[in-house]
Scaffold this motif. Structure first.
Motif, short mmCIF file in Angstrom:
data_model
loop_
_atom_site.label_atom_id
_atom_site.label_comp_id
_atom_site.label_asym_id
_atom_site.label_seq_id
_atom_site.Cartn_x
_atom_site.Cartn_y
_atom_site.Cartn_z
N ARG A 1 0.84 -1.20 0.00
CA ARG A 1 0.00 0.00 0.00
C ARG A 1 0.88 1.25 0.00
O ARG A 1 2.09 1.17 0.17
N GLN B 1 0.37 3.98 2.06
CA GLN B 1 0.38 4.67 3.34
C GLN B 1 0.57 3.65 4.48
O GLN B 1 0.05 2.54 4.41
N HIS C 1 -10.57 -1.83 7.69
CA HIS C 1 -11.17 -0.66 7.05
C HIS C 1 -10.11 0.30 6.54
O HIS C 1 -10.26 0.90 5.47
N LEU C 2 -9.02 0.44 7.30
CA LEU C 2 -7.92 1.29 6.84
C LEU C 2 -7.29 0.70 5.57
O LEU C 2 -6.94 1.44 4.63
N ALA D 1 -8.72 -0.86 3.29
CA ALA D 1 -9.60 -0.54 2.16
C ALA D 1 -9.37 0.87 1.64
O ALA D 1 -9.79 1.19 0.52
N ARG D 2 -8.72 1.71 2.46
CA ARG D 2 -8.38 3.08 2.05
C ARG D 2 -6.88 3.23 1.81
O ARG D 2 -6.31 4.31 1.97
N ASP D 3 -6.22 2.12 1.45
CA ASP D 3 -4.82 2.15 1.06
C ASP D 3 -3.88 2.48 2.22
O ASP D 3 -2.84 3.09 2.05
#
Length: 244
Positions: free
Chosen positions: A67, A69, A101-102, A104-106
């Motif tokens: 990812r 980040q 969930h994080l 899923a946001r890269d």
């Protein structure tokens, strides 16, 4: 339960609406601060940090897991500890279910501590967490961010009278006070772009409260945090509540 003013529904609604105005102001201020965090200048990380993981030795770039980040919680679990800090453990209880969930946001979420990785993974199994946890004890990763302290640096604190809560936490971790406060909690954030890694944000102390969801909820209850004057800290590991 302490005594408190009692009013009518109409009085409550009027006071609630007045408070809501201030709550919205705080929300907008929070949005502004979030933007300013994102606007901080990035610092390129050129130091070759190495971490022990369940997969072997990895670099900081490896920890992104593909990812762009990376969010690192610096968990207080030093080499002499027998168990993780109870306060950090309560934070990890909040972090763990958010990792998916994080992602899923890269964003990859991990914890980093200075204890041997085998000890960290055994404690993770006890606590029932699933986030990736790495050992940074062989390098300066925590030290460079201000989350590891020397005895000389701590001497004024150690000579000034040790708060009962610090002694309590040290005992809970199976170490002495010096061994406990050598470690410090923190959160650091990183971005990976065009093969380089950049540090984008660092915080500690009350800056960690967003990861302490129970405080936000307690702040909305009649008694609030209700910690004033307590000789010992109320927090326990989640598998220790109710034990004598």
């Amino acid at each position: 339960m302490r005594e408190h003013e009692v009013g009518t529904q109409e009085e409550f609604e009027a006071a609630r609406q007045a408070l809501l105005v201030q709550e919205k102001e705080l929300t907008r201020r929070g949005d502004e601060l979030a933007r300013k965090r994102r606007d901080l200048p990035w610092v390129r990380v050129d130091k070759d940090y190495r971490f022990e993981t369940g997969r072997g030795t990895e670099s900081l770039a490896d920890l992104f897991a593909g990812r762009s980040q990376l969010l690192v919680y610096h968990f207080m679990f030093g080499p002499p500890y027998e168990a993780g800090c109870p306060v950090c453990s309560s934070i990890a209880d909040t972090l763990d279910p958010n990792a998916v969930h994080l992602a899923a946001r890269d964003v990859t979420l991990i914890c980093s501590s200075r204890a041997p990785v085998d000890k960290l993974l055994a404690y993770r199994e006890r606590m029932g967490w699933s986030f990736d946890w790495v050992g940074a004890g062989g390098g300066d990763f925590h030290r460079d961010l201000g989350f590891q302290h020397t005895e000389d640096e701590l001497r004024p604190f150690l000579q000034g009278g040790i708060p009962a809560t610090v002694s309590q936490m040290a005992e809970a971790c199976g170490t002495d006070v010096l061994g406990y406060v050598t470690e410090g909690p923190g959160l650091s954030c990183y971005a990976r772009s065009e093969g380089a890694v950049y540090r984008t944000y660092v915080t500690s102390a009350r800056g960690l409260e967003p990861a302490m969801a129970y405080y936000g909820l307690l702040d909305r209850t009649p008694l609030g945090r209700h910690e004033e004057g307590e000789e010992t800290h109320w927090l326990r590991r989640h598998d220790e509540y109710g034990k004598s």
